[in-house]
Design a protein around this motif. Structure first.
Motif, PDB file in Angstrom:
ATOM      1  N   CYS A 185      -5.316 -45.791   2.974  1.00  0.00           N
ATOM      2  CA  CYS A 185      -6.537 -45.322   3.630  1.00  0.00           C
ATOM      3  C   CYS A 185      -6.341 -43.964   4.296  1.00  0.00           C
ATOM      4  O   CYS A 185      -5.267 -43.649   4.835  1.00  0.00           O
ATOM      5  CB  CYS A 185      -6.996 -46.339   4.667  1.00  0.00           C
ATOM      6  SG  CYS A 185      -8.541 -45.875   5.490  1.00  0.00           S
ATOM      7  N   TYR A 202      -7.422 -43.062   7.043  1.00  0.00           N
ATOM      8  CA  TYR A 202      -7.407 -43.135   8.506  1.00  0.00           C
ATOM      9  C   TYR A 202      -6.276 -44.015   9.036  1.00  0.00           C
ATOM     10  O   TYR A 202      -6.400 -44.647  10.079  1.00  0.00           O
ATOM     11  CB  TYR A 202      -8.749 -43.658   9.008  1.00  0.00           C
ATOM     12  CG  TYR A 202      -9.905 -42.852   8.474  1.00  0.00           C
ATOM     13  CD1 TYR A 202     -10.044 -41.503   8.780  1.00  0.00           C
ATOM     14  CD2 TYR A 202     -10.838 -43.424   7.618  1.00  0.00           C
ATOM     15  CE1 TYR A 202     -11.088 -40.743   8.256  1.00  0.00           C
ATOM     16  CE2 TYR A 202     -11.884 -42.679   7.099  1.00  0.00           C
ATOM     17  CZ  TYR A 202     -12.008 -41.342   7.421  1.00  0.00           C
ATOM     18  OH  TYR A 202     -13.033 -40.599   6.897  1.00  0.00           O
ATOM     19  N   CYS A 204      -4.485 -47.798  12.812  1.00  0.00           N
ATOM     20  CA  CYS A 204      -5.803 -47.564  12.203  1.00  0.00           C
ATOM     21  C   CYS A 204      -6.618 -46.656  13.113  1.00  0.00           C
ATOM     22  O   CYS A 204      -6.804 -46.955  14.293  1.00  0.00           O
ATOM     23  CB  CYS A 204      -6.518 -48.892  11.994  1.00  0.00           C
ATOM     24  SG  CYS A 204      -8.253 -48.715  11.475  1.00  0.00           S
ATOM     25  N   ARG A 208      -9.916 -45.659  12.431  1.00  0.00           N
ATOM     26  CA  ARG A 208     -11.300 -45.643  11.948  1.00  0.00           C
ATOM     27  C   ARG A 208     -12.288 -45.301  13.062  1.00  0.00           C
ATOM     28  O   ARG A 208     -13.408 -44.860  12.785  1.00  0.00           O
ATOM     29  CB  ARG A 208     -11.655 -46.990  11.312  1.00  0.00           C
ATOM     30  CG  ARG A 208     -11.725 -48.164  12.262  1.00  0.00           C
ATOM     31  CD  ARG A 208     -12.014 -49.474  11.516  1.00  0.00           C
ATOM     32  NE  ARG A 208     -12.149 -50.598  12.411  1.00  0.00           N
ATOM     33  CZ  ARG A 208     -11.131 -51.299  12.904  1.00  0.00           C
ATOM     34  NH1 ARG A 208      -9.880 -50.969  12.542  1.00  0.00           N
ATOM     35  NH2 ARG A 208     -11.325 -52.314  13.718  1.00  0.00           N
ATOM     36  N   LYS A 237     -12.116 -40.939  13.458  1.00  0.00           N
ATOM     37  CA  LYS A 237     -11.925 -40.372  12.123  1.00  0.00           C
ATOM     38  C   LYS A 237     -11.786 -38.855  12.140  1.00  0.00           C
ATOM     39  O   LYS A 237     -10.861 -38.297  11.533  1.00  0.00           O
ATOM     40  CB  LYS A 237     -13.086 -40.780  11.215  1.00  0.00           C
ATOM     41  CG  LYS A 237     -13.137 -42.261  10.909  1.00  0.00           C
ATOM     42  CD  LYS A 237     -14.334 -42.602  10.035  1.00  0.00           C
ATOM     43  CE  LYS A 237     -14.393 -44.089   9.730  1.00  0.00           C
ATOM     44  NZ  LYS A 237     -15.588 -44.445   8.923  1.00  0.00           N
ATOM     45  N   GLU A 238     -12.692 -38.186  12.804  1.00  0.00           N
ATOM     46  CA  GLU A 238     -12.664 -36.727  12.778  1.00  0.00           C
ATOM     47  C   GLU A 238     -11.435 -36.191  13.493  1.00  0.00           C
ATOM     48  O   GLU A 238     -10.820 -35.208  13.056  1.00  0.00           O
ATOM     49  CB  GLU A 238     -13.946 -36.175  13.394  1.00  0.00           C
ATOM     50  CG  GLU A 238     -15.190 -36.500  12.588  1.00  0.00           C
ATOM     51  CD  GLU A 238     -15.048 -36.128  11.112  1.00  0.00           C
ATOM     52  OE1 GLU A 238     -14.583 -35.000  10.829  1.00  0.00           O
ATOM     53  OE2 GLU A 238     -15.378 -36.968  10.253  1.00  0.00           O
ATOM     54  N   TYR A 297      -8.576 -37.729  13.740  1.00  0.00           N
ATOM     55  CA  TYR A 297      -7.401 -37.939  12.887  1.00  0.00           C
ATOM     56  C   TYR A 297      -7.372 -36.940  11.727  1.00  0.00           C
ATOM     57  O   TYR A 297      -6.311 -36.427  11.365  1.00  0.00           O
ATOM     58  CB  TYR A 297      -7.350 -39.369  12.350  1.00  0.00           C
ATOM     59  CG  TYR A 297      -6.159 -39.571  11.451  1.00  0.00           C
ATOM     60  CD1 TYR A 297      -4.876 -39.654  11.990  1.00  0.00           C
ATOM     61  CD2 TYR A 297      -6.293 -39.605  10.073  1.00  0.00           C
ATOM     62  CE1 TYR A 297      -3.758 -39.780  11.168  1.00  0.00           C
ATOM     63  CE2 TYR A 297      -5.192 -39.728   9.249  1.00  0.00           C
ATOM     64  CZ  TYR A 297      -3.927 -39.818   9.801  1.00  0.00           C
ATOM     65  OH  TYR A 297      -2.830 -39.929   8.986  1.00  0.00           O
ATOM     66  N   ARG A 298      -8.518 -36.673  11.145  1.00  0.00           N
ATOM     67  CA  ARG A 298      -8.575 -35.692  10.045  1.00  0.00           C
ATOM     68  C   ARG A 298      -8.015 -34.337  10.490  1.00  0.00           C
ATOM     69  O   ARG A 298      -7.396 -33.616   9.704  1.00  0.00           O
ATOM     70  CB  ARG A 298     -10.019 -35.502   9.584  1.00  0.00           C
ATOM     71  CG  ARG A 298     -10.589 -36.602   8.721  1.00  0.00           C
ATOM     72  CD  ARG A 298     -11.960 -36.186   8.248  1.00  0.00           C
ATOM     73  NE  ARG A 298     -12.715 -37.245   7.625  1.00  0.00           N
ATOM     74  CZ  ARG A 298     -12.634 -37.579   6.337  1.00  0.00           C
ATOM     75  NH1 ARG A 298     -11.789 -36.920   5.557  1.00  0.00           N
ATOM     76  NH2 ARG A 298     -13.367 -38.558   5.848  1.00  0.00           N
ATOM     77  N   GLU A 343     -14.636 -49.683   5.721  1.00  0.00           N
ATOM     78  CA  GLU A 343     -14.590 -48.270   6.077  1.00  0.00           C
ATOM     79  C   GLU A 343     -13.471 -47.531   5.350  1.00  0.00           C
ATOM     80  O   GLU A 343     -13.167 -46.376   5.668  1.00  0.00           O
ATOM     81  CB  GLU A 343     -14.430 -48.114   7.588  1.00  0.00           C
ATOM     82  CG  GLU A 343     -15.638 -48.641   8.370  1.00  0.00           C
ATOM     83  CD  GLU A 343     -15.578 -48.316   9.833  1.00  0.00           C
ATOM     84  OE1 GLU A 343     -15.435 -47.123  10.168  1.00  0.00           O
ATOM     85  OE2 GLU A 343     -15.679 -49.256  10.646  1.00  0.00           O
ATOM     86  N   GLU A 393     -11.437 -45.247   3.021  1.00  0.00           N
ATOM     87  CA  GLU A 393     -11.594 -44.023   2.237  1.00  0.00           C
ATOM     88  C   GLU A 393     -10.232 -43.655   1.679  1.00  0.00           C
ATOM     89  O   GLU A 393      -9.222 -43.771   2.371  1.00  0.00           O
ATOM     90  CB  GLU A 393     -12.140 -42.873   3.089  1.00  0.00           C
ATOM     91  CG  GLU A 393     -13.592 -43.046   3.494  1.00  0.00           C
ATOM     92  CD  GLU A 393     -14.142 -41.820   4.203  1.00  0.00           C
ATOM     93  OE1 GLU A 393     -13.656 -40.699   3.900  1.00  0.00           O
ATOM     94  OE2 GLU A 393     -15.027 -41.976   5.048  1.00  0.00           O
TER      95      GLU A 393
END
Length: 224
Positions: A145, A147, A164, A166, A169-170, A172-173, A200, A202
């Motif tokens: 994943c 995330y 995790c 989730r 998200k932003e 972690y990105r 969730e 991706e």
């Protein structure tokens, strides 16, 4: 998180017993010969409530199950050219010292993709299986994943040490490397089993140095 139950077998010097492994994605529990065990990793299954079983009933190492074999199957999401499918992941785990031995086999599309029998952890075994899959076919579990990540200075564990993100998200990105993932660590939603999955999911970016791959890098490259 919801719970899943997986049918399997427990084997040791006293024989073989059918068991049901139950997990909420974080902790694992199972009952063997009337004794309940639980833990956050498959190599850290201890008697529930801290109550030791009858002397000699099980081999324990530092309080956890040892010198035994667990074998079970579980449903595993697989994405094939953008479409979600259910595959079956067979798990064979020898809890032995000094290190456990793990083998995974993924049954999908009439073919079997095997990791081998000497993997040290679920992340590595899943990465091996992913590397064998045809182009366009991807494992849809937490290990793959976008995330998820490991604590940068943490000790590699058999399972369950995967953070995790989730709920962040932003953030972690945007995290790059060990220092930024460490700073973000308290924002994680918890620790999950590598074979767990949720809606969730991706796909993790591919390619060395790809943006949005945190500390551990792309999947199937698990550790930098």
């Amino acid at each position: 998180m919801t719970q899943e139950s997986w049918a399997g077998w427990y084997r040791d010097r006293r024989g073989a017993d059918a068991v049901i492994l139950t997990t909420d994605g974080e902790r694992i529990s199972l009952r063997i010969r009337g004794v309940d065990f639980e833990g956050g990793s498959f190599d850290a299954l201890v008697p529930a409530g801290g109550i030791p079983p009858e002397s000699g009933a099980f081999a324990l190492h530092e309080g956890a199950l040892s010198d035994c074999v667990l074998e079970w199957d579980l449903p595993l999401p697989v994405i094939n050219d953008g479409k979600l499918h259910q595959a079956t992941l067979g798990c064979l785990l020898a809890l032995q010292r000094p290190e456990p031995r793990l083998g995974l086999s993924l049954l999908f599309g009439g073919a079997v993709y095997e990791s081998g029998r000497a993997e040290r952890d679920f992340a590595g075994a899943l990465a091996t299986v992913q590397g064998l899959l045809p182009p366009g076919v991807d494992i849809g579990a937490c290990a793959a994943c976008a995330y998820s990540d490991y604590f940068p200075s943490g000790r590699r564990v058999l399972s369950g040490g995967l953070g995790c993100f989730r709920g962040a998200k932003e953030e972690y990105r945007a995290a790059s490397g060990a220092e930024e993932v460490t700073a973000l660590w308290e924002r994680r939603d918890g620790l999950v089993q590598e074979v767990w999955s949720c809606q969730e999911f991706e796909r993790r970016p591919e390619g060395a140095g790809a943006p949005g791959t945190g500390h551990r890098g792309p999947f199937p490259l698990v550790v930098r």
